[in-house]
Motif scaffolding. Structure first.
Motif, PDB file in Angstrom:
ATOM      1  N   GLU A   1      -7.627 -10.306  -3.922  1.00 19.92           N
ATOM      2  CA  GLU A   1      -8.556 -11.254  -4.547  1.00 19.92           C
ATOM      3  C   GLU A   1      -8.459 -11.166  -6.083  1.00 19.92           C
ATOM      4  O   GLU A   1      -8.495 -12.186  -6.779  1.00 19.92           O
ATOM      5  N   ILE A   2      -8.330  -9.942  -6.585  1.00 18.94           N
ATOM      6  CA  ILE A   2      -8.199  -9.743  -8.038  1.00 18.94           C
ATOM      7  C   ILE A   2      -6.937 -10.429  -8.545  1.00 18.94           C
ATOM      8  O   ILE A   2      -6.964 -11.168  -9.538  1.00 18.94           O
ATOM      9  N   ILE A   3      -5.831 -10.199  -7.832  1.00 19.51           N
ATOM     10  CA  ILE A   3      -4.558 -10.795  -8.257  1.00 19.51           C
ATOM     11  C   ILE A   3      -4.631 -12.320  -8.174  1.00 19.51           C
ATOM     12  O   ILE A   3      -4.188 -13.032  -9.071  1.00 19.51           O
TER      13      ILE A   3
ATOM     14  N   TYR B   1     -15.582  -1.967  -3.109  1.00 17.64           N
ATOM     15  CA  TYR B   1     -14.179  -1.853  -2.705  1.00 17.64           C
ATOM     16  C   TYR B   1     -14.002  -2.282  -1.253  1.00 17.64           C
ATOM     17  O   TYR B   1     -14.795  -1.940  -0.381  1.00 17.64           O
ATOM     18  N   ASN B   2     -12.991  -3.093  -1.004  1.00 14.38           N
ATOM     19  CA  ASN B   2     -12.570  -3.370   0.376  1.00 14.38           C
ATOM     20  C   ASN B   2     -11.062  -3.611   0.350  1.00 14.38           C
ATOM     21  O   ASN B   2     -10.471  -3.767  -0.723  1.00 14.38           O
ATOM     22  N   ASP B   3     -10.452  -3.640   1.541  1.00 14.21           N
ATOM     23  CA  ASP B   3      -8.990  -3.686   1.603  1.00 14.21           C
ATOM     24  C   ASP B   3      -8.393  -4.960   0.996  1.00 14.21           C
ATOM     25  O   ASP B   3      -7.223  -4.984   0.616  1.00 14.21           O
TER      26      ASP B   3
ATOM     27  N   SER C   1       0.832  -1.207   0.000  1.00 20.02           N
ATOM     28  CA  SER C   1       0.000   0.000   0.000  1.00 20.02           C
ATOM     29  C   SER C   1       0.869   1.260   0.000  1.00 20.02           C
ATOM     30  O   SER C   1       0.497   2.282  -0.560  1.00 20.02           O
ATOM     31  N   GLY C   2       2.067   1.161   0.595  1.00 22.56           N
ATOM     32  CA  GLY C   2       3.021   2.272   0.528  1.00 22.56           C
ATOM     33  C   GLY C   2       3.484   2.527  -0.902  1.00 22.56           C
ATOM     34  O   GLY C   2       3.602   3.671  -1.347  1.00 22.56           O
TER      35      GLY C   2
ATOM     36  N   PRO D   1     -10.637   3.958  -5.750  1.00 24.37           N
ATOM     37  CA  PRO D   1     -10.013   4.526  -4.559  1.00 24.37           C
ATOM     38  C   PRO D   1      -8.491   4.494  -4.660  1.00 24.37           C
ATOM     39  O   PRO D   1      -7.913   3.518  -5.143  1.00 24.37           O
ATOM     40  N   LYS D   2      -7.853   5.556  -4.230  1.00 22.69           N
ATOM     41  CA  LYS D   2      -6.390   5.693  -4.186  1.00 22.69           C
ATOM     42  C   LYS D   2      -5.725   5.867  -5.555  1.00 22.69           C
ATOM     43  O   LYS D   2      -4.507   5.857  -5.660  1.00 22.69           O
ATOM     44  N   ILE D   3      -6.548   5.977  -6.610  1.00 21.87           N
ATOM     45  CA  ILE D   3      -5.987   6.333  -7.915  1.00 21.87           C
ATOM     46  C   ILE D   3      -6.573   7.692  -8.248  1.00 21.87           C
ATOM     47  O   ILE D   3      -7.747   7.785  -8.635  1.00 21.87           O
TER      48      ILE D   3
END
Ligand code: F2R
Ligand code: MG
Ligand code: MG
Ligand code: MG
Length: 347
Positions: free
Chosen positions: A247-249, A240-242, A33-34, A277-279
């Motif tokens: 799961e996608i990968i 979306y969840n953490d 996540s970093g 989220p985060k993009i």
């Protein structure tokens, strides 16, 4: 509208180049996540008009895509020996573009055998089972553009172009799936929102026909890509969840096998049609590429395939010019797209 098509040819090849160049520095990495924050800054920085840095170099993905375009531009009838020679010449001119470990043996055999049987070296890979790498899929976009309104020829040429290096059914059908995805995107109006359900069901229908007619005695997974596309659809519906990215990968893959990356690229393209989220960006093509990079693994290739689909849909106007300006030889890719557009019978 011919102007829209011309723009889509450019958008597709530029999207492919951008994904490759911007994804390459992260290839093979697992992304924390970093790292995602670092990737966000990396893209933000390159968007700043005053930012100057060395070119992001393209890799084998673009080197081979360029040969595919040249093959279609130079020969009115497809000449696969000519294509094999282009791949080999390009490789020996610049061998350090990050080619797949095993495909290099195909180039050497092609050269040493003087192209007597252009399909034999690929057939001999991996004790005769052939490569299932994504090297066929990563370079296929020019075929989708050139044969955009001639579906059967598109499939046949895509297959025979792929078989020069990849004879495994997963490698071949993965290239066909990517080709069909680009071709579908090319025919969608760039000023209307994409109908995700329809896009997936059309893809599914076409890959089903291909898989029904494929020999899959080796893997005994005759519906492999159909199953993959169904998983793409299911994952697109999830909130979306953490843990979603893991799961996608896990479900779609992020590896160098076509089976572990083509569905993922299609997923990235479709997912990036709305906010992620985060993009943080309003640009859909950047979002597609940046998202593909944050999934890690074969980042250059997944971003390149996703970028090609996104660019074929939205066209050159949707390409972020600042980001593009950091990609090696982008002006050459623009000329290549224009020449391909002309060769395909347009003026
Ligand atoms: N080669 C790479 N990346 C790793 C090295 C670059 C890195 N940046 C670095 O700094 O070191 N990327 C490029 O390769 C992928 C496309 O590969 P392609 O053209 O399909 O090649 P190949 O060699 O045929 O297949 C790749 C590998 O897949 C495995 N494999 C394939 N078929 C197999 C089979 N039947 N059985 C077992 N394994 C099989 C092998 O490991 C192959 O080497 C793209 O990512 C491109 O960017
Ligand atoms: Mg590469
Ligand atoms: Mg191919
Ligand atoms: Mg790669």
């Amino acid at each position: 509208d011919p102007n829209i098509m011309k723009s889509k040819f450019r958008g597709c090849l530029l999207g492919s180049l951008m994904g490759d160049c911007l994804g390459a520095p992260y290839e093979g990495n697992e992304i924390s996540s970093g790292d995602k924050i670092i990737i966000q800054r990396y893209f933000d920085k390159m968007e700043e008009p005053e930012f100057k840095g060395p070119f992001k170099k393209y890799t084998d993905d673009t080197a081979m895509m360029k040969s595919m375009a040249k093959f279609l531009i130079d020969k009115p009838e497809p000449d696969f020996t000519y294509l094999a020679k282009l791949f080999v010449t390009e490789y020996f001119k610049e061998p350090r573009r990050g080619y797949g470990q095993s495909v290099v043996a195909v180039f050497e055999k092609l050269r040493n055998s003087k192209y007597t049987n252009i399909y034999q070296p690929a057939n001999e890979q991996f004790d005769g089972s052939g490569s299932y790498g994504n090297g066929g899929a990563m370079r296929i976009a020019p075929v989708a553009l050139y044969y955009s309104s001639d579906y059967n020829n598109m499939i046949n040429v895509a297959r025979d172009a792929t078989r020069i290096t990849h004879s495994n059914i997963f490698g071949i059908n993965g290239a066909l799936l990517q080709c069909i995805a680009v071709q579908q995107a090319l025919h969608i109006n760039p000023s209307s929102k994409i109908n995700i359900k329809e896009f997936c069901s059309c893809l599914l229908e076409k890959i089903k026909l291909i898989e029904d007619n494929s020999d899959d005695s080796e893997f005994n997974m005759p519906e492999a890509y159909q199953e993959k596309l169904k998983k793409v659809e299911l994952l697109l519906e999830k909130e979306y969840n953490d843990d979603l990215e893991d799961e996608i990968i896990y479900t779609l893959g992020n590896g160098i096998g076509a089976y572990d990356s083509v569905g993922t690229a299609i997923f990235c393209f479709l997912k990036a049609q709305s906010c992620i989220p985060k993009i943080e960006t309003d640009n859909i093509i950047r979002r597609t590429i940046q998202y593909a990079v944050t999934l890690g693994g074969d980042t250059d290739t997944i971003a390149c395939m996703a970028g090609a689909i996104a660019g074929a849909y939205l066209g050159e106007e949707a390409i972020n010019k600042a980001l593009l300006s950091h990609c090696e030889k982008y002006d050459e890719i623009i000329s290549l797209a224009d020449n391909l557009y002309q060769a395909a019978g347009n003026t």
